[in-house]
Scaffold this motif. Structure first.
Motif, PDB file in Angstrom:
ATOM      1  N   SER A  88      -6.571  -2.515  11.406  1.00  0.00           N
ATOM      2  CA  SER A  88      -5.963  -1.445  12.187  1.00  0.00           C
ATOM      3  C   SER A  88      -4.685  -1.868  12.903  1.00  0.00           C
ATOM      4  O   SER A  88      -3.845  -1.046  13.186  1.00  0.00           O
ATOM      5  N   SER A  89      -4.512  -3.146  13.218  1.00  0.00           N
ATOM      6  CA  SER A  89      -3.376  -3.528  14.058  1.00  0.00           C
ATOM      7  C   SER A  89      -2.191  -4.092  13.276  1.00  0.00           C
ATOM      8  O   SER A  89      -1.106  -4.175  13.808  1.00  0.00           O
ATOM      9  N   GLN A  90      -2.344  -4.501  12.036  1.00  0.00           N
ATOM     10  CA  GLN A  90      -1.264  -5.162  11.327  1.00  0.00           C
ATOM     11  C   GLN A  90      -0.372  -4.262  10.481  1.00  0.00           C
ATOM     12  O   GLN A  90       0.829  -4.421  10.513  1.00  0.00           O
ATOM     13  N   PRO A  91      -0.897  -3.309   9.713  1.00  0.00           N
ATOM     14  CA  PRO A  91      -0.006  -2.560   8.820  1.00  0.00           C
ATOM     15  C   PRO A  91       0.828  -1.523   9.564  1.00  0.00           C
ATOM     16  O   PRO A  91       0.551  -1.203  10.721  1.00  0.00           O
ATOM     17  N   ALA A  92       1.818  -1.022   8.873  1.00  0.00           N
ATOM     18  CA  ALA A  92       2.660   0.028   9.447  1.00  0.00           C
ATOM     19  C   ALA A  92       1.847   1.310   9.586  1.00  0.00           C
ATOM     20  O   ALA A  92       0.850   1.509   8.903  1.00  0.00           O
ATOM     21  N   HIS A  93       2.278   2.178  10.490  1.00  0.00           N
ATOM     22  CA  HIS A  93       1.613   3.451  10.719  1.00  0.00           C
ATOM     23  C   HIS A  93       2.602   4.581  10.501  1.00  0.00           C
ATOM     24  O   HIS A  93       3.787   4.445  10.790  1.00  0.00           O
ATOM     25  N   ALA A  94       2.079   5.707  10.009  1.00  0.00           N
ATOM     26  CA  ALA A  94       2.909   6.883   9.759  1.00  0.00           C
ATOM     27  C   ALA A  94       2.212   8.103  10.336  1.00  0.00           C
ATOM     28  O   ALA A  94       0.998   8.109  10.537  1.00  0.00           O
ATOM     29  N   ILE A  95       2.972   9.134  10.584  1.00  0.00           N
ATOM     30  CA  ILE A  95       2.427  10.370  11.120  1.00  0.00           C
ATOM     31  C   ILE A  95       1.700  11.118   9.996  1.00  0.00           C
ATOM     32  O   ILE A  95       2.102  11.052   8.838  1.00  0.00           O
ATOM     33  N   THR A  96       0.626  11.792  10.337  1.00  0.00           N
ATOM     34  CA  THR A  96      -0.121  12.591   9.366  1.00  0.00           C
ATOM     35  C   THR A  96       0.370  14.032   9.417  1.00  0.00           C
ATOM     36  O   THR A  96       1.135  14.409  10.299  1.00  0.00           O
ATOM     37  N   MET A  97      -0.106  14.826   8.481  1.00  0.00           N
ATOM     38  CA  MET A  97       0.261  16.242   8.491  1.00  0.00           C
ATOM     39  C   MET A  97      -0.288  16.923   9.739  1.00  0.00           C
ATOM     40  O   MET A  97       0.350  17.813  10.303  1.00  0.00           O
ATOM     41  N   ALA A  98      -1.462  16.479  10.212  1.00  0.00           N
ATOM     42  CA  ALA A  98      -2.018  17.041  11.444  1.00  0.00           C
ATOM     43  C   ALA A  98      -1.109  16.739  12.628  1.00  0.00           C
ATOM     44  O   ALA A  98      -0.931  17.575  13.516  1.00  0.00           O
ATOM     45  N   GLY A  99      -0.513  15.557  12.655  1.00  0.00           N
ATOM     46  CA  GLY A  99       0.424  15.210  13.719  1.00  0.00           C
ATOM     47  C   GLY A  99       1.679  16.059  13.665  1.00  0.00           C
ATOM     48  O   GLY A  99       2.190  16.502  14.698  1.00  0.00           O
ATOM     49  N   LYS A 100       2.180  16.316  12.462  1.00  0.00           N
ATOM     50  CA  LYS A 100       3.355  17.170  12.316  1.00  0.00           C
ATOM     51  C   LYS A 100       3.037  18.593  12.764  1.00  0.00           C
ATOM     52  O   LYS A 100       3.851  19.244  13.422  1.00  0.00           O
ATOM     53  N   MET A 101       1.854  19.068  12.413  1.00  0.00           N
ATOM     54  CA  MET A 101       1.447  20.416  12.809  1.00  0.00           C
ATOM     55  C   MET A 101       1.276  20.508  14.324  1.00  0.00           C
ATOM     56  O   MET A 101       1.620  21.522  14.929  1.00  0.00           O
ATOM     57  N   TRP A 102       0.750  19.448  14.946  1.00  0.00           N
ATOM     58  CA  TRP A 102       0.590  19.442  16.396  1.00  0.00           C
ATOM     59  C   TRP A 102       1.949  19.562  17.066  1.00  0.00           C
ATOM     60  O   TRP A 102       2.117  20.314  18.030  1.00  0.00           O
ATOM     61  N   LEU A 103       2.936  18.817  16.564  1.00  0.00           N
ATOM     62  CA  LEU A 103       4.276  18.882  17.145  1.00  0.00           C
ATOM     63  C   LEU A 103       4.900  20.254  16.964  1.00  0.00           C
ATOM     64  O   LEU A 103       5.571  20.760  17.865  1.00  0.00           O
TER      65      LEU A 103
END
Length: 107
Positions: A88-103
């Motif tokens: 959980s702490s090492q790889p890169a993270h990206a926004i999900t479609m749920a995150g885009k919808m929340w915004l």
């Protein structure tokens, strides 16, 4: 109501703190990579200058996210790991479609 609508509606009802909203907007701009001191930012992020500042006197700092904020967003399902096999702490993270919808809903 089908299961797909139900699962998409759960993250949209989450109330986020201002720090989490800033982190989500930063993730929307690009993938987040680990940096030193438990901070996350874009890959190869550097100090930039305002476009209207012709003498480059006022630098705009690199925006960072703490690991705790990123983990909270991941628990809500608004951010996902790009390589879940590493951890959980090492790889890169990206926004999900749920995150885009929340915004979009809470902008």
């Amino acid at each position: 109501m089908n299961a797909k609508t139900t699962t998409n509606a759960i993250p949209l009802s989450v109330t986020l703190t201002p720090a989490e909203i800033r982190a989500l907007k930063l993730a929307k701009d690009g993938d987040l990579y680990p940096q030193d001191a438990k901070r996350w930012t874009h890959l190869n992020a550097t100090v930039t200058y305002a476009r209207t500042d012709r003498f480059k006197e006022r630098p705009i700092k690199v925006k960072v996210v703490t690991t705790a904020t990123l983990e909270q967003l991941r628990d809500y399902g608004l951010v996902r790991s790009l390589d879940p096999e590493i951890g959980s702490s090492q790889p890169a993270h990206a926004i999900t479609m749920a995150g885009k919808m929340w915004l979009l809903k809470h902008k």
